[in-house]
Enzyme design. Structure first.
Site, PDB file in Angstrom:
ATOM      1  N   ASP A 131      46.785  33.209  44.787  1.00 12.41           N
ATOM      2  CA  ASP A 131      46.144  33.505  46.150  1.00 12.41           C
ATOM      3  C   ASP A 131      45.221  32.141  45.463  1.00 12.41           C
ATOM      4  OD1 ASP A 131      44.625  35.140  44.651  1.00 12.41           O
ATOM      5  OD2 ASP A 131      45.121  36.617  45.994  1.00 12.41           O
ATOM      6  N   HIS A 132      44.458  32.131  44.273  1.00 12.86           N
ATOM      7  CA  HIS A 132      43.398  31.219  44.875  1.00 12.86           C
ATOM      8  C   HIS A 132      43.151  29.618  44.086  1.00 12.86           C
ATOM      9  CE1 HIS A 132      41.207  35.868  44.411  1.00 12.86           C
ATOM     10  NE2 HIS A 132      39.718  35.202  44.251  1.00 12.86           N
ATOM     11  N   ASP A 187      39.861  42.282  40.683  1.00  8.02           N
ATOM     12  CA  ASP A 187      39.601  41.111  41.540  1.00  8.02           C
ATOM     13  C   ASP A 187      38.187  42.274  41.848  1.00  8.02           C
ATOM     14  OD1 ASP A 187      39.792  38.837  43.658  1.00  8.02           O
ATOM     15  OD2 ASP A 187      39.099  40.334  44.762  1.00  8.02           O
ATOM     16  N   ARG A 221      31.661  36.823  51.312  1.00  9.95           N
ATOM     17  CA  ARG A 221      30.252  36.644  50.435  1.00  9.95           C
ATOM     18  C   ARG A 221      29.963  35.532  50.907  1.00  9.95           C
ATOM     19  NH1 ARG A 221      33.844  39.106  45.094  1.00  9.95           N
ATOM     20  NH2 ARG A 221      32.696  40.529  45.616  1.00  9.95           N
ATOM     21  N   SER A 226      31.830  39.599  41.576  1.00 13.87           N
ATOM     22  CA  SER A 226      32.683  39.742  41.515  1.00 13.87           C
ATOM     23  C   SER A 226      33.507  40.428  40.149  1.00 13.87           C
ATOM     24  CB  SER A 226      33.450  37.944  41.452  1.00 13.87           C
ATOM     25  OG  SER A 226      34.614  37.763  40.120  1.00 13.87           O
ATOM     26  N   ARG A 282      35.549  38.969  37.838  1.00 12.88           N
ATOM     27  CA  ARG A 282      35.470  38.112  36.856  1.00 12.88           C
ATOM     28  C   ARG A 282      35.464  38.302  35.490  1.00 12.88           C
ATOM     29  NH1 ARG A 282      32.160  33.515  40.688  1.00 12.88           N
ATOM     30  NH2 ARG A 282      33.644  34.340  41.701  1.00 12.88           N
TER      31      ARG A 282
HETATM   32  C1  MIC Z   1      35.395  36.705  44.036  1.00 13.24           C
HETATM   33  O1  MIC Z   1      35.612  36.655  45.685  1.00 13.24           O
HETATM   34  O2  MIC Z   1      34.681  36.144  44.084  1.00 13.24           O
HETATM   35  C2  MIC Z   1      37.008  37.312  43.468  1.00 13.24           C
HETATM   36  C3  MIC Z   1      37.190  35.333  43.593  1.00 13.24           C
HETATM   37  O3  MIC Z   1      38.131  37.066  44.069  1.00 13.24           O
HETATM   38  C4  MIC Z   1      36.865  37.198  42.276  1.00 13.24           C
HETATM   39  C5  MIC Z   1      37.267  37.393  41.020  1.00 13.24           C
HETATM   40  C6  MIC Z   1      36.937  35.567  40.812  1.00 13.24           C
HETATM   41  O4  MIC Z   1      35.968  35.395  40.365  1.00 13.24           O
HETATM   42  O5  MIC Z   1      39.128  35.051  40.220  1.00 13.24           O
HETATM   43  C7  MIC Z   1      37.004  38.796  42.883  1.00 13.24           C
HETATM   44  O6  MIC Z   1      35.965  39.251  43.856  1.00 13.24           O
HETATM   45  O7  MIC Z   1      36.587  39.570  41.885  1.00 13.24           O
HETATM   46 FE1  SF4 Z   2      40.015  35.666  47.754  1.00 16.44          FE
HETATM   47 FE2  SF4 Z   2      37.982  36.879  46.621  1.00 16.44          FE
HETATM   48 FE3  SF4 Z   2      37.502  35.530  49.347  1.00 16.44          FE
HETATM   49 FE4  SF4 Z   2      39.525  37.793  48.402  1.00 16.44          FE
HETATM   50  S1  SF4 Z   2      36.443  37.812  48.539  1.00 16.44           S
HETATM   51  S2  SF4 Z   2      39.310  36.242  49.757  1.00 16.44           S
HETATM   52  S3  SF4 Z   2      40.275  37.797  46.957  1.00 16.44           S
HETATM   53  S4  SF4 Z   2      38.543  34.809  46.904  1.00 16.44           S
END
Ligand code: MIC
Ligand code: SF4
Length: 637
Positions: free
Chosen positions: A64-65, A119, A379, A533, A535
């Site tokens: 999805d990313h 995630d 975010r 995140s 990550r």
């Molecule tokens: C986010 O919203 O910051 C992400 C991208 O979904 C991350 C995961 C990632 O960095 O791949 C998260 O929320 O954990």
């Molecule tokens: Fe995707 Fe993270 Fe954004 Fe949710 S917050 S839509 S999981 S990038």
């Protein structure tokens, strides 16, 4: 004494330790999810553990990313993930199907079960009454291998809901209000549990918006009870049999309680550049907006897109605004189309994209210079949109659509009467592209593109550690600061040497050069270090560059766990004022480090230049063994 929903689920899954607040416990994980940006690494780790098939009740691999395929790399990763799912017995959700959290809520989540996801917004599942926790990829790999998930037994923060939301005020405003009161670190060490008479006023997708966005409180997770609304939602998804009731006992005791009277809430908005920078929409109304995005795992359910479409039935989008819709899932797209609401969006001037994360993680949709972007995302950390010095505001779909119509930030109550609509009794299910697990032994080879590099090897911790302070940063540093995302860097998630070139890139462009030159480094930080995140690259890539110690005022939960998993010592100042006298470039020595870990020392003497300061090492005995071994994988082997 009665029990909370949290305690009931934890108790039913406890496999190690005692449920005493502040102590480490191990719980059984029923379900896991991964997304592609963290998933490639999680499956490389799962392969390294060497188990032939996932051991959970259900595991799903979502893409999805990294949807933009500007070269072979993301496309290769998608094929890799599909072949992994086939080989190891997972469900696979291909690109275009939608955001992991939205689909999991619709198709797989179960009240009373545990879900671990790579995630940080995995808590979305809490809307269904499941204990859904975000973690680093390696922790999820261990859970897929049938191992327990370890966490510090959290306290329970009761959020009592009373009253009923007024027209144009929605679930998102509830969590904006919680963030306004408690801040981005207000939930650290807690599970947020919702209770009270107001709960029944919220549908499952409303609740999921709240538990999703609750990740921004720094909480371990958030959870709602499973009640009649939960049953109705599962029934509308053709899953009535999956319902079980799960409610807190009437004499359940919460460690803290706040009350929110939903009737008194107004539309709220988080200003740049933190989700807790919350004011009433009326206080910033009138500012011109250039971009409005409705989507993300927080607010892209059918209900969210329907309210937008119904509002637009008799109106159109301002010519000064790029108004974009990122649907949460194929199911949402399918239902919107069948109902005719998609046509309304298209005619009103919306740019409708495929279902997925997209601009929420900087995969396109960067705003133009010096303009305001309004988003229903969770975010708005600085620069996360892909534009330096961005001005991103976070709001509800109602505020988003009202502002897109007028071209300025608008309190939706100014539009007049609230559109009436009702959700379908039975959704079109939209899961025809989800692949079910293959039987064991049927799958072919794993498909590996050239961008997938072997997992780096890490050495054990030395007897005495010496290095340099490579960087000193302030409070609330996010993992987006440490390991940025966006369309340029995300394709490198399965290539640690390449992605490590971008560590702290937006904070200090020369960081990697300094780190490589010094070979052994420490980073000094403030409060809530590593929020955001999940990550694990924010630990893995610095470790690859030789960072072995982080000394901060306080850590965010997932980042601290990731640091330990990759052998980085997570120290906190015993006396936070000691931070003032520390400078980038100072030499550091930690004598007798192995011994300190072996003997369980909780206060570590750190020599910085010609001074000695005391640092706390607040970790479990298991964590000490992992640090001694150099990483969780070394330890597991
Ligand atoms: C986010 O919203 O910051 C992400 C991208 O979904 C991350 C995961 C990632 O960095 O791949 C998260 O929320 O954990
Ligand atoms: Fe995707 Fe993270 Fe954004 Fe949710 S917050 S839509 S999981 S990038």
């Amino acid at each position: 004494m009665g029990k909370t929903v949290t305690e009931k689920i934890l108790e039913a899954h406890l496999v190690e330790g005692k449920m005493a607040k502040g102590q480490e416990i191990g719980i059984r994980i029923d379900q896991t999810l991964t997304q592609d940006a963290t998933g490639t690494m999680a499956y490389l780790e799962f392969e390294a553990i060497g188990i032939p098939r996932v051991q959970t009740e259900l595991s799903v691999c979502y893409v999805d990313h990294n949807l933009v395929q500007s070269d072979f790399r993301n496309a290769d990763d998608h094929r890799f993930l599909q072949s992994i799912a086939r080989k190891y017995g997972l469900y696979f959700s291909p690109p275009g199907n939608g955001i992991s959290h939205q689909i999991h809520l619709e198709r797989f989540g179960l009240p009373g079960k545990t879900l671990l996801g790579s995630d940080s917004h995995t808590p979305t599942g809490g809307g269904l009454g499941m204990l859904a926790i975000g973690a680093g990829g390696l922790d999820v790999a261990m859970a897929m291998a049938g191992k327990p998930f370890y966490l510090v037994m959290p306290k329970v923060y009761g959020i009592k809901l009373i009253g009923k939301l007024q027209p144009w005020v929605s679930a998102r405003d509830i969590l904006l209000e919680v963030l306004r009161r408690l801040s981005v670190k207000g939930g650290v060490g807690y599970i947020m549990e919702y209770f009270g008479p107001g709960v029944k006023e919220l549908t499952v997708t409303d609740r999921a918006s709240i538990t999703n966005f609750g990740a921004e409180l720094g909480a371990t997770t958030s959870v709602f009870p499973s009640d009649e609304n939960t049953r109705q939602f599962l029934q509308s998804q053709g899953r009535a049999d999956n319902w079980v009731e799960l409610i807190a006992d009437s004499d359940a005791v919460y460690d803290e309680v706040i009350e929110i009277d939903m009737s008194s809430l107004e539309p709220l908005i988080a200003c740049p550049s933190s989700p807790d920078n919350v004011v009433k929409v009326s206080e910033v109304a009138g500012k011109p907006v250039a971009q409005v995005l409705v989507g993300s795992c927080s607010n892209s359910s059918l209900r969210d897109l329907m309210v937008v479409a119904k509002t637009l039935e008799t109106r159109e989008i301002s010519r000064d605004v790029s108004f974009e819709i990122n649907p949460g899932s194929r199911q949402v797209l399918e239902n919107m189309t069948a109902q005719g609401d998609m046509l309304t969006l298209v005619k009103a001037g919306a740019r409708v994209h495929q279902a997925g994360c997209l601009g929420c993680i900087g995969m396109g949709q960067a705003p133009s210079t010096g303009t305001i972007s309004l988003r229903t995302f969770p975010r708005n950390f600085p620069g996360r949109s892909g534009t330096k010095d961005d001005q991103v505001y976070l709001c509800s779909p109602e505020v988003a659509v009202a502002s897109a119509i007028t071209g300025k930030i608008t309190d939706p109550r100014d539009l007049g009467s609230y559109p009436s609509f009702s959700l379908p009794k039975n959704y079109l299910l939209g899961d025809q592209r989800i692949e079910a697990p293959l039987a064991e032994g049927v799958a072919g080879e794993i498909v590996r593109g050239p961008n997938i590099t072997p997992f780096p090897k890490f050495d054990a911790i030395p007897d005495t550690w010496s290095g340099k302070i490579l960087l000193k940063v302030g409070d609330n540093i996010t993992t987006d600061h440490i390991m940025p995302a966006g369309a340029k860097i995300l394709p490198l998630r399965s290539n640690i040497p390449a992605i490590s070139e971008f560590v702290f890139d937006s904070v200090d462009h020369d960081f990697t050069v300094r780190a490589k030159a010094s070979d052994a480094g420490m980073v000094v930080g403030g409060e809530n270090y590593g929020q955001g995140s999940s990550r694990e690259h924010a630990a893995l890539a610095p470790r690859f560059l030789g960072v072995r110690v982080k000394l901060v005022k306080s850590f965010a939960r997932i980042h601290k766990a990731n640091l330990i998993n990759f052998g980085i010592l997570p120290l906190t100042f015993e006396n936070p004022a000691d931070s003032d006298s520390i400078e980038q470039g100072d030499d550091v020595l930690i004598p007798g480090l192995r011994k300190a870990l072996e003997t369980g020392l909780e206060i570590i003497a750190v020599r910085i230049g010609d001074r000695e300061i005391s640092a706390k090492l607040d970790i479990s005995a298991r964590h000490r063994e992992i640090l001694l071994a150099g990483s969780l994988l070394n330890w597991a082997k």
